[in-house]
Design an enzyme around this catalytic site. Sequence first.
Site, short mmCIF file in Angstrom:
data_model
loop_
_atom_site.label_atom_id
_atom_site.label_comp_id
_atom_site.label_asym_id
_atom_site.label_seq_id
_atom_site.Cartn_x
_atom_site.Cartn_y
_atom_site.Cartn_z
N LYS A 92 24.03 51.77 59.07
CA LYS A 92 24.93 51.14 60.05
C LYS A 92 26.27 50.98 59.36
CE LYS A 92 26.75 47.87 61.62
NZ LYS A 92 28.22 47.82 61.66
N GLU A 150 24.91 42.42 48.42
CA GLU A 150 26.13 42.56 47.60
C GLU A 150 27.23 41.87 48.38
OE1 GLU A 150 26.51 43.86 44.70
OE2 GLU A 150 24.61 44.92 44.43
N CYS A 189 35.77 43.60 46.57
CA CYS A 189 34.88 42.46 46.34
C CYS A 189 35.04 41.92 44.92
CB CYS A 189 33.44 42.87 46.59
SG CYS A 189 33.00 44.36 45.69
N GLU A 197 37.45 33.35 49.28
CA GLU A 197 37.76 34.77 49.16
C GLU A 197 38.77 35.13 50.25
OE1 GLU A 197 34.88 37.76 50.45
OE2 GLU A 197 35.28 38.85 48.60
P1 NAD Z 1 31.15 41.69 57.03
O1 NAD Z 1 30.14 40.82 56.41
O2 NAD Z 1 31.93 41.17 58.17
O3 NAD Z 1 30.47 43.03 57.56
C1 NAD Z 1 29.72 43.88 56.71
C2 NAD Z 1 28.82 44.75 57.56
O4 NAD Z 1 27.86 43.91 58.22
C3 NAD Z 1 29.54 45.53 58.68
O5 NAD Z 1 28.94 46.80 58.83
C4 NAD Z 1 29.25 44.66 59.91
O6 NAD Z 1 29.28 45.39 61.12
C5 NAD Z 1 27.84 44.18 59.60
N1 NAD Z 1 27.42 42.95 60.30
C6 NAD Z 1 28.19 41.98 60.86
N2 NAD Z 1 27.42 41.05 61.45
C7 NAD Z 1 26.12 41.42 61.24
C8 NAD Z 1 24.86 40.85 61.59
N3 NAD Z 1 24.76 39.73 62.29
N4 NAD Z 1 23.74 41.49 61.19
C9 NAD Z 1 23.81 42.63 60.48
N5 NAD Z 1 24.97 43.23 60.14
C10 NAD Z 1 26.13 42.62 60.51
O7 NAD Z 1 32.08 42.19 55.84
P2 NAD Z 1 33.38 43.10 55.92
O8 NAD Z 1 34.47 42.28 56.51
O9 NAD Z 1 33.03 44.42 56.53
O10 NAD Z 1 33.65 43.38 54.35
C11 NAD Z 1 34.29 42.46 53.55
C12 NAD Z 1 33.29 41.66 52.74
O11 NAD Z 1 32.43 42.53 52.02
C13 NAD Z 1 33.97 40.81 51.69
O12 NAD Z 1 33.38 39.53 51.67
C14 NAD Z 1 33.66 41.54 50.38
O13 NAD Z 1 33.67 40.74 49.23
C15 NAD Z 1 32.31 42.10 50.66
N6 NAD Z 1 32.03 43.23 49.78
C16 NAD Z 1 31.13 43.07 48.75
C17 NAD Z 1 30.88 44.13 47.86
C18 NAD Z 1 29.90 43.99 46.71
O14 NAD Z 1 29.50 45.01 46.14
N7 NAD Z 1 29.50 42.79 46.35
C19 NAD Z 1 31.54 45.34 48.04
C20 NAD Z 1 32.44 45.46 49.09
C21 NAD Z 1 32.67 44.40 49.96
#
Ligand code: NAD
Length: 500
Positions: A193, A269, A303, A400
């Site tokens: 997804k 992550e 991140c 963050e």
């Molecule tokens: P997000 O949590 O909003 O979304 C991440 C993914 O989850 C997207 O594909 C989104 O559609 C999906 N999602 C949203 N609601 C969901 C639900 N209820 N159930 C299942 N999936 C759902 O994050 P974002 O805004 O896309 O990315 C930014 C965040 O990602 C930041 O907090 C960043 O730190 C983190 N990040 C972490 C790493 C790591 O390796 N630790 C790497 C990259 C980004």
Amino acid sequence: MPGTWTHEFKTDLFKGSAQVNTGLFINGKWVDPVDGETIDVYNPADGSVIGKVSCGSAKDIDLAVNAAKAAYKSSWGLKVPGFERGRLLYKLAELLEKNADSLAAIEALDAGKSFQHARHMDVQDAINNLRYYAGWADKTHGQTIETTEAKFAYTRHEPIGVVGLIVPWNFPLMIAVWKIAPALATGNTIVLKQSEVTPLSALKLAEFIKEAGFPDGVFNVVTGFGQTAGQALTEHPLVGKVSFTGSTLIGRKVMETAAKTNLKRVTLELGGKSPTIVFDDADLEQSVKWVCAALFHHSGQMCAAGTRIFVQEGIYDTFLRALAGAAASIQQGDGFAKSTQQGPVVSQVQLERVLSYIESGKQEGATLVAGGARRPGAGYFVQPTIFADVKPDMKIVREEIFGPVGVVVKFKTEEEAIEAANDTEYGLSSYVYTQNVSRAIRVSNAIEAGTCFVNVGSVLCPQVPFGGYKQSGHGKEMGEYALEAFTQVKAVHINLGMNL
Ligand code: NAD
């Protein structure tokens, strides 16, 4: 019939046409979503809509999971020898390499990245990870274990079955491949997804997976929104594991859903607020450059971004001046311009979020030493921003931001720096700058984070694990450790002569 998105690139850095299937990729075929809905795709550099892709729902997720389950039973898993799974992954790496420029162009346009970064970091890292795990595919196996003469015992490293992969928008291709490569190497089938904000590169990847010759149903992509498609994948009873990268807020939700449904395994992550500690004896010129890169790369939408910068008092004034100067000199612009070092943030929502944090920093009394505003004109550009004179409880210090915003804090002693660095709910990454090796090791050991970089920014390697402590998540990606995330260990006991 599912459509095709076509784009003509006429830039100095990349000229050529790119095409992407805009359907859902289920069971080796491009299909329309059951409800016929679409999602708009934006160019963050000017805010324009550049196309539409399919918007999958729970019904499409169900179709994809069932296809993945059928493929797992019939044509994948341990039925396919490791060397064959590895061969297909090597083939996929070759296809990515052959098409690296157009893939990087798609990623740069969709995510608002510099084309050079997309090509030499994101796409190259994906290729390197595919090759690394191709090598593991026939080298991950169990053990025979000595017990008694009357028993023969051994373990097997078995795949989990169908795994759901949920990916964010900051490094859409690279993070997807961090999960796809070990999942396929160990014999799982996949429903990916992709983030609704950056769907294009995963769809292109699906074309290469088909061309490489993976059996139908082994890899499926459903583009769609998180609350619908992502939620449905997390709830699905036939999914044995979810590997999620995204915010801590949604990660918590994913874990709750997994617990409430079939107790599927979960790797998380999540977010970070990573500390950087610069000691008086650091190489000033190099540390300013690395600190800047670890803070502002991809407009701070990283991140592992080193956003809390602790600087020892002896070099504080000089360092702060140099860092502010470096931030102000960063060339912002369209990712396809030669001079561009930093692109926009990814969306209007993200732009507003980052600007509201900058506003809160100003209102809470922090001193702005660089940036602090939106760049005038089209696109979602935020100036590289540095605050000094911050207090530990300010929002810009604790939360963050996920944009180009850092805070600088003065410290006296090593103990004080370690304490301040660990004063966070996150524990993803950390950075230490010093020429004293004993101190570098002492401080790295004391920091509560999954990764510590010494005298370098966030430069990752496929062989080295990456993952968080505390509320930055659990489980590892990359390295041998990621194989554990996609396998389960079975113990087999064979009676060699014990009679009842
Ligand atoms: P997000 O949590 O909003 O979304 C991440 C993914 O989850 C997207 O594909 C989104 O559609 C999906 N999602 C949203 N609601 C969901 C639900 N209820 N159930 C299942 N999936 C759902 O994050 P974002 O805004 O896309 O990315 C930014 C965040 O990602 C930041 O907090 C960043 O730190 C983190 N990040 C972490 C790493 C790591 O390796 N630790 C790497 C990259 C980004």
